[in-house]
Scaffold this motif. Sequence first.
Motif, mmCIF file in Angstrom:
data_model
loop_
_atom_site.group_PDB
_atom_site.id
_atom_site.type_symbol
_atom_site.label_atom_id
_atom_site.label_comp_id
_atom_site.label_asym_id
_atom_site.label_seq_id
_atom_site.Cartn_x
_atom_site.Cartn_y
_atom_site.Cartn_z
ATOM 1 N N UNK A 171 0.833 -1.211 0.000
ATOM 2 C CA UNK A 171 0.000 0.000 0.000
ATOM 3 C C UNK A 171 0.863 1.254 0.000
ATOM 4 N N UNK A 172 1.904 1.253 0.833
ATOM 5 C CA UNK A 172 2.791 2.420 0.927
ATOM 6 C C UNK A 172 3.474 2.673 -0.412
ATOM 7 N N UNK A 173 3.933 1.603 -1.072
ATOM 8 C CA UNK A 173 4.575 1.746 -2.381
ATOM 9 C C UNK A 173 3.597 2.286 -3.419
ATOM 10 N N UNK A 174 2.368 1.757 -3.387
ATOM 11 C CA UNK A 174 1.358 2.137 -4.374
ATOM 12 C C UNK A 174 0.914 3.583 -4.212
ATOM 13 N N UNK A 175 0.777 4.037 -2.978
ATOM 14 C CA UNK A 175 0.202 5.353 -2.709
ATOM 15 C C UNK A 175 1.274 6.439 -2.528
ATOM 16 N N UNK A 176 2.487 6.181 -2.892
ATOM 17 C CA UNK A 176 3.554 7.175 -2.767
ATOM 18 C C UNK A 176 3.131 8.485 -3.421
ATOM 19 N N UNK A 177 3.712 9.604 -3.037
ATOM 20 C CA UNK A 177 4.810 9.679 -2.061
ATOM 21 C C UNK A 177 4.319 9.968 -0.647
ATOM 22 N N UNK A 178 4.836 9.248 0.327
ATOM 23 C CA UNK A 178 4.656 9.593 1.731
ATOM 24 C C UNK A 178 5.979 10.138 2.251
ATOM 25 N N UNK A 179 5.910 11.267 2.901
ATOM 26 C CA UNK A 179 7.118 11.844 3.491
ATOM 27 C C UNK A 179 7.567 11.024 4.698
ATOM 28 N N UNK A 180 6.569 10.475 5.445
ATOM 29 C CA UNK A 180 6.889 9.695 6.640
ATOM 30 C C UNK A 180 5.778 8.702 6.925
ATOM 31 N N UNK A 181 6.141 7.627 7.599
ATOM 32 C CA UNK A 181 5.171 6.688 8.168
ATOM 33 C C UNK A 181 5.299 6.780 9.677
ATOM 34 N N UNK A 182 4.171 7.011 10.353
ATOM 35 C CA UNK A 182 4.153 7.286 11.790
ATOM 36 C C UNK A 182 3.263 6.239 12.458
ATOM 37 N N UNK A 183 3.867 5.319 13.225
ATOM 38 C CA UNK A 183 3.145 4.179 13.804
ATOM 39 C C UNK A 183 2.814 4.413 15.275
#
Length: 365
Positions: A75-87
């Motif tokens: 999902x992260x690869x598909x929906x790029x760009x994300x500046x950060x992932x915050x868990x």
Amino acid sequence: MKRILHIVGGMDRAGAETMLMNLYRKLDKSEYQFDFVYFKNSKCDYDDEIMKLGGRIFRISNSNPISRTIKLSRLIKKEKPFHAVHAHMLFSNAFHVLAAFFAKIKMRVSHSHNTSDVNSKTSFGRLYQNASKKIISKFSTHFIACGEAAGEFLFPYNDKVEYLLNAIDVEEFSNNRIANRNFLKDEFNLDDDTIVITQIGRISPVKNHEFTINFAAYLAQKGHKFVIAIVGSGPLKNKLLELVDEKNINNYVKFLGVRSDIPNILAGTDVMIMPSFHEGFPVVLVESQAAGVPSLISNNISSEVDMGLKLVDFAALDDDFSIWEIKLMDILKQKEVSSVQRLEILSNKGFNIKKSVKKLENIYG
């Protein structure tokens, strides 16, 4: 614009989720935008507001942690760009920062909101926790905690932890007490001399609502004139309703469900009770002190929550109810703290949401 993907499980009205929404509302939307990953298909309390603010909600329903990690990475690869992932999901953060790492996200933030976990009681649980802590340490690039105890719990291998306090809109709560002092008494049609006690939070095992119901039965037996308002919902609600019936205290316990008017509810509260088995740094205790509401809470909760306003008193869960009763009555005799003093102290201690938003923006860069 930098998009930040928050891994939350779901955005219902609970402590960490409310803190996150407080930040999201004040965030500079021309520079940053929040998106969210849920691990549930049902609609959550904050969904409509998130979408109104421009956020996106992605859902992954697979419960297997390995499959979930793979799907999250895709999902992260598909929906790029994300500046950060915050868990934000305690030990599960290990899977989420791994997914972000495999998706080549440069900023991977692990956030600790708690100081204990039920899995600590089993050998397998402790093994899982230790492994998760090491994975989080190795694959996270940034570490954030709501307080020192929460930071030490999840990040024992890291000394560069940023503390992002559970800040609120202090002015909203501090200026509301006088205008809405009888808010709950009017809602329940209560006499002026009836004591209004509230417990605010998800109805789940860690919050220990059963203690509250049993305490209510004790207070009723002792002849006190009171009502306990339970605000929130959760998996144990039906069990609590049955317990209230069994104790024959329906006139003393009111279930309000999920509410969006927490400032007014706190303004109309005489004492807040929180007999939790453990907590991180509960947002509602910041809100209650901003509102000038004294609280009687379990000593399993970190003493960090006491802002020095003399509005928080602790008691042990294994203390006799008579001890809790004495403390409750003493609290009711306390002199109220002025709104000016509450605002000043909470702001100086860093609980003003405006300061927290700036700090978070600086972390994101």
